[in-house]
Design a protein around this motif. Structure first.
Motif, PDB file in Angstrom:
ATOM      1  N   ASN A  38      21.164   8.003  -4.277  1.00 16.35           N
ATOM      2  CA  ASN A  38      20.891   8.791  -5.474  1.00 16.35           C
ATOM      3  C   ASN A  38      22.189   9.234  -6.132  1.00 16.35           C
ATOM      4  O   ASN A  38      22.327   9.171  -7.361  1.00 16.35           O
ATOM      5  CB  ASN A  38      20.023   9.990  -5.104  1.00 16.35           C
ATOM      6  N   VAL A  39      23.151   9.687  -5.333  1.00 14.87           N
ATOM      7  CA  VAL A  39      24.450  10.120  -5.876  1.00 14.87           C
ATOM      8  C   VAL A  39      25.158   8.923  -6.509  1.00 14.87           C
ATOM      9  O   VAL A  39      25.707   9.019  -7.612  1.00 14.87           O
ATOM     10  CB  VAL A  39      25.320  10.766  -4.773  1.00 14.87           C
ATOM     11  N   ARG A  40      25.139   7.774  -5.831  1.00 14.38           N
ATOM     12  CA  ARG A  40      25.796   6.572  -6.348  1.00 14.38           C
ATOM     13  C   ARG A  40      25.179   6.145  -7.685  1.00 14.38           C
ATOM     14  O   ARG A  40      25.899   5.833  -8.638  1.00 14.38           O
ATOM     15  CB  ARG A  40      25.696   5.439  -5.318  1.00 14.38           C
ATOM     16  N   GLN A  41      23.856   6.179  -7.782  1.00  9.82           N
ATOM     17  CA  GLN A  41      23.185   5.807  -9.034  1.00  9.82           C
ATOM     18  C   GLN A  41      23.535   6.780 -10.152  1.00  9.82           C
ATOM     19  O   GLN A  41      23.787   6.365 -11.289  1.00  9.82           O
ATOM     20  CB  GLN A  41      21.669   5.781  -8.836  1.00  9.82           C
ATOM     21  N   ARG A  98      21.931  15.310  -8.334  1.00  8.87           N
ATOM     22  CA  ARG A  98      22.021  14.809  -9.708  1.00  8.87           C
ATOM     23  C   ARG A  98      22.681  15.869 -10.597  1.00  8.87           C
ATOM     24  O   ARG A  98      23.573  15.559 -11.392  1.00  8.87           O
ATOM     25  CB  ARG A  98      20.630  14.467 -10.228  1.00  8.87           C
ATOM     26  N   ASN A  99      22.265  17.121 -10.450  1.00  6.33           N
ATOM     27  CA  ASN A  99      22.870  18.200 -11.236  1.00  6.33           C
ATOM     28  C   ASN A  99      24.339  18.399 -10.886  1.00  6.33           C
ATOM     29  O   ASN A  99      25.158  18.661 -11.757  1.00  6.33           O
ATOM     30  CB  ASN A  99      22.100  19.506 -11.040  1.00  6.33           C
ATOM     31  N   ALA A 100      24.671  18.286  -9.593  1.00  6.77           N
ATOM     32  CA  ALA A 100      26.069  18.451  -9.185  1.00  6.77           C
ATOM     33  C   ALA A 100      26.938  17.374  -9.816  1.00  6.77           C
ATOM     34  O   ALA A 100      28.031  17.655 -10.313  1.00  6.77           O
ATOM     35  CB  ALA A 100      26.187  18.401  -7.664  1.00  6.77           C
ATOM     36  N   VAL A 101      26.472  16.135  -9.808  1.00  5.04           N
ATOM     37  CA  VAL A 101      27.249  15.045 -10.412  1.00  5.04           C
ATOM     38  C   VAL A 101      27.237  15.183 -11.923  1.00  5.04           C
ATOM     39  O   VAL A 101      28.280  15.114 -12.578  1.00  5.04           O
ATOM     40  CB  VAL A 101      26.678  13.666  -9.991  1.00  5.04           C
ATOM     41  N   THR A 130      22.839  24.134   2.304  1.00  7.30           N
ATOM     42  CA  THR A 130      23.903  24.588   1.402  1.00  7.30           C
ATOM     43  C   THR A 130      24.482  23.383   0.686  1.00  7.30           C
ATOM     44  O   THR A 130      24.800  22.372   1.324  1.00  7.30           O
ATOM     45  CB  THR A 130      25.027  25.296   2.194  1.00  7.30           C
ATOM     46  N   ILE A 131      24.583  23.491  -0.627  1.00  2.00           N
ATOM     47  CA  ILE A 131      25.132  22.407  -1.444  1.00  2.00           C
ATOM     48  C   ILE A 131      26.317  22.958  -2.205  1.00  2.00           C
ATOM     49  O   ILE A 131      26.228  23.992  -2.865  1.00  2.00           O
ATOM     50  CB  ILE A 131      24.081  21.888  -2.429  1.00  2.00           C
ATOM     51  N   LYS A 132      27.455  22.249  -2.104  1.00  2.88           N
ATOM     52  CA  LYS A 132      28.676  22.647  -2.825  1.00  2.88           C
ATOM     53  C   LYS A 132      29.277  21.402  -3.458  1.00  2.88           C
ATOM     54  O   LYS A 132      29.201  20.319  -2.903  1.00  2.88           O
ATOM     55  CB  LYS A 132      29.704  23.241  -1.872  1.00  2.88           C
ATOM     56  N   ASP A 133      29.884  21.597  -4.612  1.00  5.44           N
ATOM     57  CA  ASP A 133      30.660  20.511  -5.195  1.00  5.44           C
ATOM     58  C   ASP A 133      32.023  21.069  -5.585  1.00  5.44           C
ATOM     59  O   ASP A 133      32.196  22.273  -5.717  1.00  5.44           O
ATOM     60  CB  ASP A 133      29.939  19.849  -6.379  1.00  5.44           C
ATOM     61  N   ASP A 134      32.994  20.187  -5.742  1.00  5.71           N
ATOM     62  CA  ASP A 134      34.331  20.651  -6.094  1.00  5.71           C
ATOM     63  C   ASP A 134      34.601  20.476  -7.587  1.00  5.71           C
ATOM     64  O   ASP A 134      35.735  20.358  -8.024  1.00  5.71           O
ATOM     65  CB  ASP A 134      35.405  19.929  -5.269  1.00  5.71           C
ATOM     66  N   GLY A 135      33.544  20.506  -8.364  1.00  2.23           N
ATOM     67  CA  GLY A 135      33.666  20.346  -9.805  1.00  2.23           C
ATOM     68  C   GLY A 135      33.914  21.657 -10.515  1.00  2.23           C
ATOM     69  O   GLY A 135      34.098  22.714  -9.898  1.00  2.23           O
TER      70      GLY A 135
END
Length: 156
Positions: A71-74, A111-114, A149-154
């Motif tokens: 899903n992240v790759r797509q 999807r929202n994180a990306v 827990t979901i984290k992104d470095d964006g």
């Protein structure tokens, strides 16, 4: 003499009835003790069976990793961004139904994180970040519950 014989016979009959009653009481007590042991054994068998039934429904949350990574790759391909998913705590066992119900909300979060959190590669490089963004997903136990827990470095 007849009275003595009748009294003696009646007394002897009462003694025999009392002895029979004592034997039946002893037999009943032995049966109750045996039954208690069997009930305890049945209880242990039921607990073990329940444990095995629950164990057959459990699966590690890592079974989601292929689906989530895809899903992240797509999403990255659709947005032109670069991101990698890192999963920790994947060995935690969870009911299979819970895992299935957790998949869709997790996919939406990735999807929202990306889409909204991870910047375009040029923006990341300009900000001094690696070209590829990072999305961290961790599972942990808190009491009888699972914490996701979901984290992104964006940027957001």
């Amino acid at each position: 003499m007849d009275r003595y014989t009748e009294l003696h016979s009646a007394t002897r009959a009462m003694v025999e009835v009392a002895a029979d009653a004592r034997e039946m009481t002893d037999s009943l007590e032995a049966g109750v003790v045996s039954l208690r042991g069997e009930v305890a054994q049945q209880s242990n068998i039921n607990k073990e069976l329940q444990y095995q039934v629950v164990a057959t429904r459990l699966a590690p949350v890592s079974v989601l990793s292929a689906r989530l990574t895809r899903n992240v790759r797509q999403t990255c391909q659709q947005t032109g961004k670069q991101a990698e998913l890192h999963i920790t705590g994947g060995e935690i066992q969870v009911d299979g139904d819970v895992i299935n119900k957790l998949a869709i909300p997790c996919c939406i979060c990735w999807r929202n994180a990306v889409d909204h959190g991870i910047e375009m590669p040029e923006e990341r490089i300009a900000a001094g970040k690696p070209e590829q963004g990072s999305i961290d997903l961790s599972f942990s136990r808190q009491g009888s519950g699972i914490v996701v827990t979901i984290k992104d470095d964006g940027k957001g």
